[in-house]
Design a protein around this motif. Structure first.
Motif, short mmCIF file in Angstrom:
data_model
loop_
_atom_site.label_atom_id
_atom_site.label_comp_id
_atom_site.label_asym_id
_atom_site.label_seq_id
_atom_site.Cartn_x
_atom_site.Cartn_y
_atom_site.Cartn_z
N GLU A 96 8.36 4.00 -12.35
CA GLU A 96 7.08 3.39 -12.74
C GLU A 96 6.41 2.65 -11.58
OE1 GLU A 96 10.40 0.46 -13.86
OE2 GLU A 96 10.07 2.63 -13.84
N ASN A 97 7.14 2.48 -10.44
CA ASN A 97 6.59 1.69 -9.32
C ASN A 97 6.43 2.49 -8.03
OD1 ASN A 97 6.73 -0.60 -11.00
ND2 ASN A 97 8.83 -1.01 -10.35
N ARG A 98 7.02 3.64 -7.94
CA ARG A 98 7.15 4.30 -6.64
C ARG A 98 5.88 4.99 -6.17
NH1 ARG A 98 10.02 9.81 -7.32
NH2 ARG A 98 11.00 9.18 -5.38
N PHE A 99 4.89 5.20 -7.03
CA PHE A 99 3.67 5.90 -6.64
C PHE A 99 2.57 4.91 -6.25
CE2 PHE A 99 5.90 8.85 -9.40
CZ PHE A 99 5.83 10.02 -8.67
N TYR A 100 1.75 5.32 -5.28
CA TYR A 100 0.62 4.48 -4.87
C TYR A 100 -0.47 5.37 -4.29
CZ TYR A 100 2.04 4.96 0.08
OH TYR A 100 2.35 5.45 1.32
N LYS A 101 -1.71 4.85 -4.30
CA LYS A 101 -2.85 5.57 -3.74
C LYS A 101 -2.90 5.35 -2.23
CE LYS A 101 -4.86 7.52 -7.33
NZ LYS A 101 -3.79 7.29 -8.29
N TYR A 102 -2.72 6.40 -1.50
CA TYR A 102 -2.65 6.33 -0.04
C TYR A 102 -4.02 6.08 0.57
CZ TYR A 102 -1.71 8.10 4.71
OH TYR A 102 -1.58 8.26 6.07
N ASP A 103 -4.08 5.20 1.55
CA ASP A 103 -5.27 5.01 2.36
C ASP A 103 -4.83 4.96 3.82
OD1 ASP A 103 -7.20 2.97 3.89
OD2 ASP A 103 -8.35 3.96 2.32
N ASN A 143 -0.70 2.70 3.91
CA ASN A 143 0.05 3.92 4.25
C ASN A 143 1.53 3.59 4.40
OD1 ASN A 143 0.45 2.84 6.84
ND2 ASN A 143 -1.29 3.92 7.70
N CYS A 144 2.28 4.56 4.90
CA CYS A 144 3.74 4.39 4.99
C CYS A 144 4.13 3.28 5.95
CB CYS A 144 4.39 5.71 5.40
SG CYS A 144 3.92 6.28 7.06
N THR A 145 3.24 2.92 6.86
CA THR A 145 3.53 1.87 7.84
C THR A 145 3.07 0.51 7.36
OG1 THR A 145 3.37 3.48 9.63
CG2 THR A 145 3.20 1.16 10.23
N THR A 146 1.85 0.41 6.83
CA THR A 146 1.37 -0.88 6.34
C THR A 146 2.22 -1.39 5.19
OG1 THR A 146 -0.19 0.13 4.77
CG2 THR A 146 -1.00 -0.29 7.00
N ARG A 147 2.81 -0.48 4.43
CA ARG A 147 3.69 -0.89 3.33
C ARG A 147 4.91 -1.64 3.87
NH1 ARG A 147 3.02 0.32 -2.55
NH2 ARG A 147 0.77 0.61 -2.50
N LEU A 148 5.43 -1.21 5.01
CA LEU A 148 6.59 -1.89 5.60
C LEU A 148 6.18 -3.24 6.17
CD1 LEU A 148 8.41 1.10 7.36
CD2 LEU A 148 8.48 0.34 4.98
N ARG A 149 5.01 -3.28 6.80
CA ARG A 149 4.48 -4.57 7.29
C ARG A 149 4.38 -5.56 6.14
NH1 ARG A 149 -1.65 -4.25 7.78
NH2 ARG A 149 -1.23 -4.35 5.53
N ASP A 150 3.89 -5.09 5.00
CA ASP A 150 3.73 -5.96 3.84
C ASP A 150 5.08 -6.42 3.30
OD1 ASP A 150 1.04 -5.51 4.15
OD2 ASP A 150 0.89 -4.07 2.48
N ILE A 151 6.07 -5.56 3.36
CA ILE A 151 7.41 -5.94 2.90
C ILE A 151 7.97 -7.05 3.78
CG2 ILE A 151 9.81 -5.16 2.74
CD1 ILE A 151 8.76 -2.45 1.83
N GLU A 180 -4.18 -3.35 12.79
CA GLU A 180 -3.78 -2.36 13.77
C GLU A 180 -2.35 -1.88 13.56
OE1 GLU A 180 -4.48 -4.32 17.49
OE2 GLU A 180 -2.43 -5.11 17.63
N MET A 181 -1.63 -2.55 12.67
CA MET A 181 -0.28 -2.10 12.33
C MET A 181 -0.30 -0.93 11.35
SD MET A 181 1.93 -5.62 12.05
CE MET A 181 1.19 -7.13 12.70
N PHE A 182 -1.46 -0.32 11.13
CA PHE A 182 -1.49 0.92 10.35
C PHE A 182 -0.86 2.06 11.13
CE2 PHE A 182 -5.14 1.78 13.00
CZ PHE A 182 -5.28 3.15 13.01
N LEU A 183 -0.71 1.88 12.43
CA LEU A 183 -0.08 2.88 13.29
C LEU A 183 1.39 2.54 13.49
CD1 LEU A 183 -2.87 3.18 15.98
CD2 LEU A 183 -2.14 5.02 14.45
N LEU A 228 3.11 -1.08 14.80
CA LEU A 228 4.04 -1.88 14.02
C LEU A 228 5.32 -2.11 14.82
CD1 LEU A 228 4.86 -3.29 11.39
CD2 LEU A 228 5.76 -1.10 10.59
N MET A 229 5.80 -1.07 15.50
CA MET A 229 7.01 -1.20 16.31
C MET A 229 6.82 -2.25 17.41
SD MET A 229 9.10 1.78 18.40
CE MET A 229 7.71 2.14 19.50
#
Length: 388
Positions: free
Chosen positions: A133-140, A145-153, A208-211, A215-216
């Motif tokens: 119920e939580n694993r899906f999201y609308k990608y932007d 995206n897959c990188t900003t999600r980690l920054r947010d975590i 800029e951490m969308f890349l 982020l690294m």
């Protein structure tokens, strides 16, 4: 379908394990994994994932926010409209590294300096997010995206103890894309055509951490409770350096200048020998009209935030798809004259402000705008003075 089945099997197996193993041991490790950019369009900007490893409990899993299901009904339309669901998946580090090896992409590991409580907080967040119920999201692409999600975590689980110490580069989103697409001029041209004015916003430190690379770099300079966030860095796979032979490459700007010059030559030949340049203009107006239709669709009929307010629509006018077959017929009508005048003035003004607009237009568009300016007034002259 086979890949989806394997992914689902992996998820089910991990989910059953996660229900049994809710906490990480003191010797567990969490690492940021960064995969270097690849040659394909989907891999141009790299990839990020989190690797959770707990040898005491036999746990080693990579959490990846960059997966989607190709079998989704209406996949391509949802992708274009920005309505495609991306999802968090779990897999093995060997799968990720082997896939990167197959594409000759380097893989970097940054082991994070975290307390046991912080590791478990981050792990619990991932476990909760991988539930159906939580694993899906609308990608932007820029903002979610897959990188900003980690920054947010990182920010959510570490809170105020986390400090991003690296300064922002001060580049626009478009400039960042240009850097990655420097050796792919046609992809760069196509992306510049469909991305609108929001892409020319200067990215903040967080944005800029969308890349993955950015982020690294920011994680490398970050501190957690006054201590370096990165405990150890390691390269899991180093790509082979390939030397490419220098040679002439046809760039978009070469093609557009050729079109402009040929169009002017055909117009001159019209006056000298009665050369019929109708087919040339019909094709050019039709193709730019199709580009305009795509721009219109992405602007008004999609959820993409970066494709709105696209100034390219002034020269890649959507109605040119229809007008291409109506404008060059004889005898000319009054509305032809009006169209030539309005379109010519718009292109002339766009030409004058080409490099000062709020949106950076691709240099390869300049010759087309120049030709449309010339041709509009040329056709206006024909219809008004020569009754063609």
């Amino acid at each position: 379908m086979k890949k989806l089945f394997l992914l689902l099997l992996c998820f089910i197996s991990f989910n059953l394990f996660a229900q049994r193993q809710a906490r990480l041991s003191e010797n567990s490790e969490i690492s940021l994994i960064t995969v270097a950019p690849g040659n394909e369009l989907y891999s141009n900007f790299g990839h990020s994932a989190l690797w959770v490893e707990d040898r005491e409990n036999g746990l080693s899993v990579v959490f990846n926010y960059g997966t989607f299901d190709f079998d989704t009904p209406g996949f391509y339309m949802k992708f274009v409209r920005g309505k495609l669901d991306y999802m968090l998946s779990a897999g093995r580090i060997s799968y990720l590294v082997n896939a990167a090896k197959a594409e000759n992409r380097s893989v970097y590991q940054q082991k994070l300096n975290l307390t046991v409580a912080e590791k478990n907080s981050m792990y619990a967040f991932l476990i909760e997010n991988i539930q159906p119920e939580n694993r899906f999201y609308k990608y932007d692409f820029f903002y979610d995206n897959c990188t900003t999600r980690l920054r947010d975590i990182f920010e959510l689980t570490l809170g105020d103890d986390l400090e991003w110490n690296r300064k922002a580069e001060g580049y626009t989103f478009r400039y960042f894309l240009d850097i990655y697409l420097a050796e792919k001029p046609w992809q760069d041209f196509g992306i510049d055509l469909v991305l609108g004015q929001p892409t020319d916003k200067i990215a903040t430190k967080r944005e800029e951490m969308f890349l993955p690379d950015m982020l690294m770099y920011h994680v490398d300079a970050a501190t957690n409770n006054g201590k370096p966030l990165v405990e150890q860095e390691k390269m899991l796979f180093e790509a082979e350096k390939k030397t490419e032979e220098a040679g002439f490459t046809i760039l978009p700007i070469h093609l557009t200048w050729l079109i402009c010059i040929l169009g002017v030559i055909f117009s001159i030949r019209y006056y000298k020998v009665g050369f019929n340049d109708r087919i040339f203009n019909v094709i050019l107006f039709f193709i730019t009209g199709l580009i305009g239709c795509l721009i219109f669709f992405l602007w008004f009929l999609s959820d993409h935030l970066a494709t709105v307010n696209n100034w390219n629509i002034l020269w890649a006018f959507p109605l040119n798809v229809v007008f291409a077959f109506l404008l060059f017929k004889k005898p000319a009508k009054k509305w032809h004259t009006l169209y030539y005048a309005v379109f010519g003035i718009v292109c002339f003004m766009l030409l004058g402000f080409f490099y000062t607009l709020p949106q950076q237009l691709h240099a390869a568009a300049l010759p087309i705008v120049l030709y449309f300016t010339f041709k509009s007034f040329n056709l206006l002259y024909r219809t008004k003075k020569m009754n063609v």
